[in-house]
Design a protein around this motif. Structure first.
Motif, PDB file in Angstrom:
ATOM      1  N   PHE A 195       0.815  -1.261  -0.109  1.00 23.86           N
ATOM      2  CA  PHE A 195      -0.007   0.131   0.059  1.00 23.86           C
ATOM      3  C   PHE A 195       0.872   1.193  -0.051  1.00 23.86           C
ATOM      4  O   PHE A 195       0.394   2.479  -0.331  1.00 23.86           O
ATOM      5  CB  PHE A 195      -0.691   0.079   1.196  1.00 23.86           C
ATOM      6  CG  PHE A 195      -1.815  -1.171   1.323  1.00 23.86           C
ATOM      7  CD1 PHE A 195      -2.723  -1.237   0.443  1.00 23.86           C
ATOM      8  CD2 PHE A 195      -1.484  -2.118   2.149  1.00 23.86           C
ATOM      9  CE1 PHE A 195      -3.690  -2.196   0.420  1.00 23.86           C
ATOM     10  CE2 PHE A 195      -2.314  -3.165   2.325  1.00 23.86           C
ATOM     11  CZ  PHE A 195      -3.316  -3.383   1.393  1.00 23.86           C
ATOM     12  N   MET A 196       2.119   1.257   0.229  1.00 23.34           N
ATOM     13  CA  MET A 196       3.169   2.246   0.381  1.00 23.34           C
ATOM     14  C   MET A 196       3.623   2.701  -1.054  1.00 23.34           C
ATOM     15  O   MET A 196       3.630   1.934  -1.966  1.00 23.34           O
ATOM     16  CB  MET A 196       4.160   2.074   1.350  1.00 23.34           C
ATOM     17  CG  MET A 196       3.699   1.877   2.702  1.00 23.34           C
ATOM     18  SD  MET A 196       5.008   1.433   4.084  1.00 23.34           S
ATOM     19  CE  MET A 196       6.601   1.327   3.266  1.00 23.34           C
ATOM     20  N   GLY A 197       3.656   4.069  -1.258  1.00 23.02           N
ATOM     21  CA  GLY A 197       4.082   4.559  -2.493  1.00 23.02           C
ATOM     22  C   GLY A 197       5.828   4.602  -2.144  1.00 23.02           C
ATOM     23  O   GLY A 197       6.289   4.101  -1.230  1.00 23.02           O
ATOM     24  N   ARG A 198       6.496   4.841  -3.275  1.00 22.53           N
ATOM     25  CA  ARG A 198       7.596   5.231  -3.269  1.00 22.53           C
ATOM     26  C   ARG A 198       8.308   6.089  -2.124  1.00 22.53           C
ATOM     27  O   ARG A 198       9.342   5.622  -1.509  1.00 22.53           O
ATOM     28  CB  ARG A 198       8.116   5.668  -4.650  1.00 22.53           C
ATOM     29  CG  ARG A 198       9.763   5.972  -4.879  1.00 22.53           C
ATOM     30  CD  ARG A 198      10.161   6.411  -6.238  1.00 22.53           C
ATOM     31  NE  ARG A 198      10.238   5.081  -6.878  1.00 22.53           N
ATOM     32  CZ  ARG A 198       9.953   5.221  -8.466  1.00 22.53           C
ATOM     33  NH1 ARG A 198       9.728   6.369  -8.782  1.00 22.53           N
ATOM     34  NH2 ARG A 198       9.783   4.083  -9.089  1.00 22.53           N
ATOM     35  N   ALA A 199       7.401   7.258  -2.096  1.00 22.85           N
ATOM     36  CA  ALA A 199       8.311   8.148  -1.114  1.00 22.85           C
ATOM     37  C   ALA A 199       7.942   7.618   0.477  1.00 22.85           C
ATOM     38  O   ALA A 199       8.867   7.739   1.224  1.00 22.85           O
ATOM     39  CB  ALA A 199       7.202   9.505  -0.965  1.00 22.85           C
ATOM     40  N   ALA A 200       6.992   6.804   0.570  1.00 18.09           N
ATOM     41  CA  ALA A 200       6.738   6.129   2.007  1.00 18.09           C
ATOM     42  C   ALA A 200       7.786   4.984   2.328  1.00 18.09           C
ATOM     43  O   ALA A 200       8.321   4.971   3.253  1.00 18.09           O
ATOM     44  CB  ALA A 200       5.472   5.648   2.167  1.00 18.09           C
ATOM     45  N   ARG A 201       8.160   4.057   1.129  1.00 18.58           N
ATOM     46  CA  ARG A 201       9.032   3.222   1.289  1.00 18.58           C
ATOM     47  C   ARG A 201      10.539   3.886   1.476  1.00 18.58           C
ATOM     48  O   ARG A 201      11.049   3.509   2.236  1.00 18.58           O
ATOM     49  CB  ARG A 201       9.089   2.323   0.207  1.00 18.58           C
ATOM     50  CG  ARG A 201       8.198   1.401   0.207  1.00 18.58           C
ATOM     51  CD  ARG A 201       8.216   0.194  -0.887  1.00 18.58           C
ATOM     52  NE  ARG A 201       8.315   0.656  -2.421  1.00 18.58           N
ATOM     53  CZ  ARG A 201       7.686   0.963  -3.324  1.00 18.58           C
ATOM     54  NH1 ARG A 201       6.165   0.720  -2.743  1.00 18.58           N
ATOM     55  NH2 ARG A 201       7.825   1.512  -4.429  1.00 18.58           N
ATOM     56  N   ARG A 202      10.797   4.781   0.873  1.00 16.64           N
ATOM     57  CA  ARG A 202      12.009   5.573   1.089  1.00 16.64           C
ATOM     58  C   ARG A 202      12.162   6.118   2.470  1.00 16.64           C
ATOM     59  O   ARG A 202      13.091   6.148   3.284  1.00 16.64           O
ATOM     60  CB  ARG A 202      12.231   7.049   0.213  1.00 16.64           C
ATOM     61  CG  ARG A 202      13.507   7.629   0.142  1.00 16.64           C
ATOM     62  CD  ARG A 202      13.751   8.505  -0.819  1.00 16.64           C
ATOM     63  NE  ARG A 202      15.033   9.088  -0.958  1.00 16.64           N
ATOM     64  CZ  ARG A 202      15.289  10.437  -1.164  1.00 16.64           C
ATOM     65  NH1 ARG A 202      14.398  11.389  -1.637  1.00 16.64           N
ATOM     66  NH2 ARG A 202      16.474  10.917  -0.862  1.00 16.64           N
TER      67      ARG A 202
END
Length: 177
Positions: A83-90
């Motif tokens: 559910f997480m986007g690239r920014a959240a994973r970063r």
């Protein structure tokens, strides 16, 4: 080039960080084999084998921490990754690196203090009488190396997040599930 040969500097560093614990694990297995054979066939176990095994397990554990930090293979729960986007994973990787840096930095500091105390008391292992101070100092130094690995990882995640594959991506590239 062989398929399993390290191809990048990251792969070579991970391999180098894995050699020490691998060698200690092999030596521990050989010690255990010699102890079992000596005990069962000759009624003569290896003197101090239990102490040496305990010290080897400490060495393996603390030698592996820098590799875990560098390869980003610490234990994590990936319930929300889908559910997480690239920014959240970063952000998650940044936070993990910050927490790892702080935690292992604090461990290095406290274990060093314990090493000074143990050295001052002259603590040794019960059977072989090996001094424990150097063990604590080595643990503290390896915690410091682990903190530095997390700090380097943090710098790379911030500076070039796309150039730093995580362990899952590296394993997927090699066909490991």
């Amino acid at each position: 080039m062989e398929p399993d040969a390290p191809t990048t500097a990251n792969d070579r560093l991970a391999l180098a960080l894995g050699l020490g614990p691998g060698i200690v694990l092999l030596l521990t297995a050989l010690l255990t084999l010699a102890d079992v054979i000596g005990r069962n066939l000759f009624d003569a176990p290896v003197p101090g084998a239990t102490e040496l095994t305990e010290l080897a397990l400490v060495a393996i554990t603390f030698l592996l921490y820098p590799r875990v930090a560098w390869r980003d293979t610490h234990i994590s729960v990936d319930l929300l990754d889908g559910f997480m986007g690239r920014a959240a994973r970063r952000l998650q990787r940044v936070l993990a690196a910050v927490i790892g840096t702080l935690a292992f930095g604090a461990l290095a500091w406290r274990i060093w203090i314990l090493g000074e105390r143990v050295t001052g008391y002259g603590d040794v292992t019960p059977y072989l009488r090996l001094p424990l101070g150097p063990v604590y100092y080595a643990m503290a130094l390896l915690c410091g190396v682990t903190a530095a690995a997390y700090l380097a990882r943090l710098a790379l995640v911030i500076a070039a997040p796309r150039r730093l594959p995580d362990a899952d991506a590296q394993d997927a590239k090699k066909g490991i599930e």
